[in-house]
Write an enzyme that holds these catalytic residues in place. Structure first.
Site, PDB file in Angstrom:
ATOM      1  N   ASP A 112       6.147  62.784 -26.794  1.00  0.00           N
ATOM      2  CA  ASP A 112       6.000  64.213 -27.291  1.00  0.00           C
ATOM      3  C   ASP A 112       5.513  63.808 -28.788  1.00  0.00           C
ATOM      4  OD1 ASP A 112       7.234  64.980 -24.969  1.00  0.00           O
ATOM      5  OD2 ASP A 112       9.362  64.735 -26.030  1.00  0.00           O
TER       6      ASP A 112
ATOM      7  N   GLU B 160       4.286  73.931 -21.028  1.00  0.00           N
ATOM      8  CA  GLU B 160       5.074  73.441 -22.172  1.00  0.00           C
ATOM      9  C   GLU B 160       4.439  72.641 -23.263  1.00  0.00           C
ATOM     10  OE1 GLU B 160       8.253  70.756 -20.398  1.00  0.00           O
ATOM     11  OE2 GLU B 160       6.800  69.194 -20.300  1.00  0.00           O
TER      12      GLU B 160
END
Length: 328
Positions: A26, A207
């Site tokens: 991420d 997401e």
């Protein structure tokens, strides 16, 4: 042995090896207004927020990593510290992140919610981070991956959230205007839910949104499906003059815009961000694995590494990410 693919960095003829930073999922790289670069990402222990800073993009690779916040020993913000993002907003630094509750007999580690930290000083690596609390949404449910962007004098928050009224769907993408960096000013609008075949492999997930405004459009990339080789990047787009809080303003690409390349040996690319190099060249920042099959629980696997590569723009003004570049 891990081999490394080299991406040309036009700053003085240097090179950027890939993987760029190991065991950091991420990932986000942001270039501050003063030209300094900052890096943050999820750490495999899921227990802290770390930042790196450097005067050059390549310098981030070997920069010291500073822990700016650690999880709570009990209660909220006690586990699953995921996907931090660093943003400079109106003269202050903010970190958005997701967290569950600390493990105990009564805690729910999967009660994932979004939280915000604030730093009023010029150097985010120094002490002084203050908790501003949870980003409250009308539905109190699993929510994560908050990102923010400003457009036409308004600041927005985009995030992923589970809606219990949508059975069979894990998370959709929502957008709202902000009153301040931790408070919604408007009702959230659902921009996208996982409905296409490639968005629902193993898990029905949208997401990891991230915005970029170019060529008369507002683009939001996002990641879809499970976290294995099926993980990929989708794209939403709206005209820059449109009402961004009207779901009808947004169009979704019917196919992924960035996906696994078995030929290149890069699997499950996603949860991307954007930055630029020292010459202003657009760069895609993302994580991926170097193999297809994950053994055991994916959450216990640290092999999602940060990668960086340049991207261009198609004739119609949409981003052209190409394919993941090989590590060799």
């Amino acid at each position: 042995m891990m081999t490394q693919q080299v991406v040309t960095d036009n700053n003085g003829g240097g090179v950027l090896p890939n993987p760029f930073i190991l065991e950091r999922a991420d990932p986000q790289i942001t270039r501050h207004v003063d030209g300094r670069y900052y890096f943050t990402a999820t750490v495999p222990s899921y227990d802290r927020i770390v930042l790196r800073g450097a005067d050059s993009l390549e310098g981030l690779r070997d920069a010291a990593e500073t822990t700016v916040w650690v999880r709570h020993p009990e209660g909220a913000m006690g586990s699953h510290i995921w996907a931090p993002e660093l943003h400079w907003i109106d003269g202050a630094w903010y970190v958005y992140f997701a967290a569950g509750e600390a493990e105990s007999a009564t805690a729910d580690v999967w009660r994932i919610r979004m939280y915000v930290l604030e730093h009023r000083g010029p150097d985010p690596l120094s002490g002084g981070w203050v908790e501003k609390g949870q980003v409250r949404t009308p539905i109190d449910s699993f929510s994560l991956d908050a990102t923010t962007f400003a457009h036409r004098g308004r600041r927005y928050l985009c995030w992923a959230q589970h809606n219990p009224a949508l059975p069979g769907t894990n998370t959709s993408l929502y957008l709202a205007e902000l009153a301040d960096p931790w408070t919604l000013a408007t009702e959230p609008v659902e921009l996208s839910r996982p409905e296409l075949d490639w968005e629902t492999v193993r898990f029905a997930v949208n997401e990891g949104p991230y915005a970029i405004v170019r060529n008369g459009k507002v683009f939001i990339t996002y990641s879809a499906a499970g976290t294995g080789a099926e993980y990929c990047v989708g794209l939403l787009s709206a005209d820059e003059d449109a009402d961004l809080l009207d779901a009808a303003s947004w169009a979704k690409s019917p196919v992924p815009v960035f996906a696994t390349s078995a030929e290149a040996g890069v699997f499950g690319p996603g949860h991307n961000a954007f930055t630029v190099d020292e010459d202003g060249r657009d760069l895609l920042v993302f994580h991926a694995r170097a193999y297809a099959e994950i053994e055991g629980d994916p959450l216990d696997n640290p092999d999602r590494h940060c990668r960086v590569q340049p991207f261009g723009w198609a004739e119609d003004g949409t981003p052209d990410f190409g394919r993941p570049l090989p590590e060799n």
